[in-house]
Design an enzyme around this catalytic site. Structure first.
Site, PDB file in Angstrom:
ATOM      1  N   SER A  34      38.917  32.732  38.600  1.00  0.00           N
ATOM      2  CA  SER A  34      39.475  31.572  37.900  1.00  0.00           C
ATOM      3  C   SER A  34      39.917  31.859  36.453  1.00  0.00           C
ATOM      4  CB  SER A  34      38.425  30.460  37.937  1.00  0.00           C
ATOM      5  OG  SER A  34      38.749  29.425  37.079  1.00  0.00           O
ATOM      6  N   TRP A  35      38.967  32.209  35.577  1.00  0.00           N
ATOM      7  CA  TRP A  35      39.410  32.355  34.178  1.00  0.00           C
ATOM      8  C   TRP A  35      40.172  33.656  33.963  1.00  0.00           C
ATOM      9  CZ3 TRP A  35      35.940  33.304  29.309  1.00  0.00           C
ATOM     10  CH2 TRP A  35      35.087  34.383  29.499  1.00  0.00           C
ATOM     11  N   ASP A  36      39.959  34.639  34.867  1.00  0.00           N
ATOM     12  CA  ASP A  36      40.792  35.849  34.807  1.00  0.00           C
ATOM     13  C   ASP A  36      42.257  35.449  34.957  1.00  0.00           C
ATOM     14  OD1 ASP A  36      38.080  36.639  35.806  1.00  0.00           O
ATOM     15  OD2 ASP A  36      38.918  38.648  35.668  1.00  0.00           O
ATOM     16  N   TYR A  82      33.536  42.530  48.100  1.00  0.00           N
ATOM     17  CA  TYR A  82      32.812  41.893  46.998  1.00  0.00           C
ATOM     18  C   TYR A  82      31.794  40.929  47.583  1.00  0.00           C
ATOM     19  CZ  TYR A  82      31.665  39.254  42.828  1.00  0.00           C
ATOM     20  OH  TYR A  82      30.980  38.676  41.796  1.00  0.00           O
ATOM     21  N   GLN A 108      34.324  28.408  36.525  1.00  0.00           N
ATOM     22  CA  GLN A 108      34.304  29.320  35.362  1.00  0.00           C
ATOM     23  C   GLN A 108      34.873  28.600  34.129  1.00  0.00           C
ATOM     24  OE1 GLN A 108      36.244  33.052  36.584  1.00  0.00           O
ATOM     25  NE2 GLN A 108      34.313  34.084  36.136  1.00  0.00           N
ATOM     26  N   GLY A 168      31.065  33.206  32.761  1.00  0.00           N
ATOM     27  CA  GLY A 168      31.981  34.336  32.594  1.00  0.00           C
ATOM     28  C   GLY A 168      31.314  35.470  31.826  1.00  0.00           C
ATOM     29  N   ASP A 170      28.181  36.726  32.374  1.00  0.00           N
ATOM     30  CA  ASP A 170      27.067  36.624  33.318  1.00  0.00           C
ATOM     31  C   ASP A 170      25.702  37.082  32.830  1.00  0.00           C
ATOM     32  OD1 ASP A 170      29.547  36.537  34.474  1.00  0.00           O
ATOM     33  OD2 ASP A 170      29.058  37.817  36.168  1.00  0.00           O
ATOM     34  N   ARG A 203      26.196  47.298  35.298  1.00  0.00           N
ATOM     35  CA  ARG A 203      26.253  46.038  36.047  1.00  0.00           C
ATOM     36  C   ARG A 203      24.903  45.331  35.875  1.00  0.00           C
ATOM     37  NH1 ARG A 203      30.143  43.313  37.617  1.00  0.00           N
ATOM     38  NH2 ARG A 203      29.138  42.643  39.533  1.00  0.00           N
ATOM     39  N   GLU A 396      37.334  47.714  31.537  1.00  0.00           N
ATOM     40  CA  GLU A 396      36.742  46.373  31.592  1.00  0.00           C
ATOM     41  C   GLU A 396      36.093  46.050  30.237  1.00  0.00           C
ATOM     42  OE1 GLU A 396      33.951  46.098  34.785  1.00  0.00           O
ATOM     43  OE2 GLU A 396      33.844  43.899  34.718  1.00  0.00           O
TER      44      GLU A 396
HETATM   45  C1  2M8 Z   1      32.472  39.326  36.056  1.00  0.00           C
HETATM   46  O1  2M8 Z   1      31.781  38.385  36.866  1.00  0.00           O
HETATM   47  C2  2M8 Z   1      31.621  38.568  38.279  1.00  0.00           C
HETATM   48  C3  2M8 Z   1      31.089  37.270  38.834  1.00  0.00           C
HETATM   49  O2  2M8 Z   1      32.015  36.237  38.600  1.00  0.00           O
HETATM   50  C4  2M8 Z   1      30.683  39.718  38.588  1.00  0.00           C
HETATM   51  O3  2M8 Z   1      30.034  40.234  37.682  1.00  0.00           O
HETATM   52  O4  2M8 Z   1      30.618  40.130  39.747  1.00  0.00           O
HETATM   53  C5  2M8 Z   1      32.578  38.693  34.668  1.00  0.00           C
HETATM   54  O5  2M8 Z   1      32.981  39.604  33.717  1.00  0.00           O
HETATM   55  C6  2M8 Z   1      33.522  37.487  34.716  1.00  0.00           C
HETATM   56  O6  2M8 Z   1      33.765  37.005  33.431  1.00  0.00           O
HETATM   57  C7  2M8 Z   1      34.834  37.847  35.387  1.00  0.00           C
HETATM   58  O7  2M8 Z   1      35.580  36.670  35.567  1.00  0.00           O
HETATM   59  C8  2M8 Z   1      34.650  38.530  36.737  1.00  0.00           C
HETATM   60  C9  2M8 Z   1      35.944  39.082  37.319  1.00  0.00           C
HETATM   61  O8  2M8 Z   1      36.621  39.849  36.368  1.00  0.00           O
HETATM   62  O9  2M8 Z   1      33.735  39.632  36.594  1.00  0.00           O
END
Ligand code: 2M8
Length: 424
Positions: A34-36, A82, A108, A168, A170, A203, A396
């Site tokens: 979403s926010w991506d 995923y 998000q 976002g 996490d 992670r 990232e």
């Molecule tokens: C990261 O979050 C996801 C879960 O939504 C994860 O860690 O698996 C975060 O950096 C989040 O802000 C971002 O939207 C997402 C996808 O880039 O990855």
């Protein structure tokens, strides 16, 4: 440098394009987030306004009847690369979910109205662009209504998140304390395809994942119903709410552009800005999160707490600037803004959201600096941003002091925001 950055960033966004949206990274994140998509559309508009419109349209097509815009829109091509995947959420079985589209139940941060407004501005004269704006407006209003009616679990007007994934950010230390009361699911019951694409130390750990999964199960098993009480994780985040303010102001601009009344949006932005004051921590010099269940503030200085810099005429702008330039953030020679207090004993410059610099947050800080007239510092950070993004193939995140890259490479919002910076 700028021309090369443009070329490489545009090329990466082309590679990560999947017909109507862009995946955040082809291995680690093979769906639409979403926010991506908001950040991606903001940069993509410089390469292709049409694709940027599609990016937002495909996300808004996945809106639920109650107005929520889901955290993830699953891509049939993404397979089970995923986790949690579409089989976890089973959104198709839930009332009010979009027909024929599988999504997560969570949300998000609301950067979407801001993105739609910027995408429109890149091509304001075309009929397609106007149609895009007209179609997006009621959906964005409904999304903000969802936040105002279903997510105000706290004492005031601010929206609450029900899961760290909704922030976002996490793995931010802001969530440590509320997560203490969340039970955990044993690691052997959790599938971690993410670890094939990023080092374990880059992670969230198994302990955090056990809690993330417990919370996601709880939300899903209660039909993602926000009227559910007894939820163990309810938090007000300054970043989420500051983006809501900024997006509400963008909605006001969209309303004016469409000849509609903008007053309700201006008023809500003002009310939310006042409500954010409850989250200010004078000792840390920034905003912090609030645990809705205890009503106590969570006193950790994070980049989330600097996000109110984005709000025009912010009363505390000077204090936030001092904090940003001080030892907790840029003071000790950081090239980009760390995600967590550099003076905290548990800060780790390589660990996911617990110290490293993220490019989306760096961009938000740059925009915030421009909003308060600090264009010199904004310029210096912009140069560093582009340099590190291009040097390390759009990582990232990076170590804020050494610039060393972490997480996945070829990350879409890093490339998109590079385009936004070199074109601003
Ligand atoms: C990261 O979050 C996801 C879960 O939504 C994860 O860690 O698996 C975060 O950096 C989040 O802000 C971002 O939207 C997402 C996808 O880039 O990855």
């Amino acid at each position: 440098m700028a021309a090369e950055a443009r070329r490489l960033a545009a090329q990466l966004l082309e590679e990560n394009w999947r017909g109507n949206h862009t995946v955040p990274a082809s291995g680690l994140y093979p769906h639409q987030w979403s926010w991506d998509s908001g950040f991606i559309a903001i940069g993509l508009r410089h390469v292709s306004p049409a694709r940027a419109r599609q990016e937002m349209d495909s996300l808004l097509d996945a809106q639920w009847e109650d107005g929520r815009i889901p955290q993830i829109v699953y891509d049939a091509e993404g397979g089970d690369g995923y986790s949690p995947g579409p089989g976890f959420w089973r959104s198709e079985l839930l009332a009010g979910s979009p027909v024929g589209i599988q999504t997560a139940g969570l949300v998000q941060p609301p950067n979407h109205a801001l993105a739609v407004w910027k995408v429109f501005q890149s091509d304001p004269a075309s009929a397609e662009s106007r149609q895009f704006l007209e179609a997006a407006f009621p959906r964005l209003v409904k999304w903000h209504e969802y936040l105002a009616t279903r997510r105000t679990h706290g004492p005031g007007l601010l929206a609450s998140i029900v899961h760290p994934w909704e922030s976002g950010t996490d793995n931010s230390p802001l969530w440590d304390q509320p997560l203490e009361r969340v039970p955990t699911i044993p690691p052997e019951d959790i599938h971690r395809p993410d670890l094939a694409h990023a080092g374990e130390g880059e992670r969230p750990g198994q302990r955090e994942y056990g809690k993330y999964y417990w919370l996601a199960h709880r939300y899903r098993d209660h039909d993602c119903d926000d009227r559910d009480t007894g939820y163990p994780f309810l938090v007000e985040d300054p970043l989420f709410n500051a983006l809501w303010v900024v997006s509400e102001l963008a909605l006001a601009k969209i309303a004016t552009e469409l000849g509609l009344d903008d007053r309700s949006h201006i008023q809500r932005a003002a009310e939310l800005t006042s409500a954010l004051e409850d989250l200010f921590d004078p000792a840390l010099g920034c905003y912090v999160a609030r645990d809705v269940l205890t009503t106590l503030l969570l006193p950790k200085a994070t980049v989330n707490g600097l996000a109110p810099l984005l709000i025009p005429k912010m009363a505390r702008a000077k204090t936030l600037l001092r904090t940003l330039k001080g030892p907790r953030f840029l003071g000790e020679g950081a090239q980009l803004v760390p995600s967590y207090d550099a003076t905290a004993s548990d800060m780790n410059p390589g660990l996911y959201w617990r110290g490293p610099a993220w490019f989306n947050m760096a961009w938000l800080v740059i925009v915030g600096l421009r909003t308060v007239g600090e264009s010199r510092l904004a310029g210096l950070l912009s140069v560093k941003f582009v340099e590190l993004a291009v040097l390390h193939r759009f990582p990232e995140y990076v170590n804020p002091w050494t610039g060393r890259p972490h997480g996945t490479r070829d990350f879409s919002w890093t490339a998109a925001l590079t385009l936004e910076i070199v074109n601003s």
